[in-house]
Design an enzyme around this catalytic site. Structure first.
Site, PDB file in Angstrom:
ATOM      1  CB  CYS A  10       7.188  39.972  75.514  1.00  0.00           C
ATOM      2  SG  CYS A  10       6.519  38.970  76.854  1.00  0.00           S
ATOM      3  CG  ASP A  11      12.399  39.976  79.329  1.00  0.00           C
ATOM      4  OD1 ASP A  11      13.012  40.264  78.272  1.00  0.00           O
ATOM      5  OD2 ASP A  11      12.534  40.618  80.391  1.00  0.00           O
TER       6      ASP A  11
END
Length: 118
Positions: A10-11
């Protein structure tokens, strides 16, 4: 110590972990996919943040749910959905000093700063 709950690819989680490292804040990472999710954690997060804040309605997992699952939401249904689909949790979730902070927007960053101020 800050416990960060999220997903490794997840960024937003990666950005949060990078920021914590750069700031020298002691933390540990709990990957919801690899390490699992305890019902007690979900209950604590729901109590602290509320399901409206904790439920990620923008993600692919939400869009892929059958319409019947996305209707008539209440806390019990949300708890079941989150336990069955941890990627429905808005990420990251931070636990520290008995507090829960959800997300990594400006308000969440400010709250983290308040909680970790010496």
């Amino acid at each position: 110590m800050i416990t960060v709950y999220g997903i490794k690819n997840c960024d937003t989680c990666r950005n949060a972990l990078k920021a914590l490292k750069e700031q020298g804040r002691e933390h540990s990472f709990h990957d919801l996919r690899v390490d699992g999710l305890r019902e007690e954690s979900v209950v604590q997060w729901l109590d602290a943040a509320g399901w409206e804040k904790l439920l990620n309605r923008r993600g692919t997992t939400w869009r892929k749910l059958p319409e019947a699952e996305r209707e008539n939401l209440d806390e019990l249904k949300i708890k079941r959905l989150l336990l069955d689909n941890p990627t429905l949790i808005k990420r990251p979730v931070f636990e520290l000093a008995g507090e829960v902070v959800v997300g990594f927007d400006a308000a969440a960053k400010a709250r983290l700063d308040e909680l970790t101020a010496d």
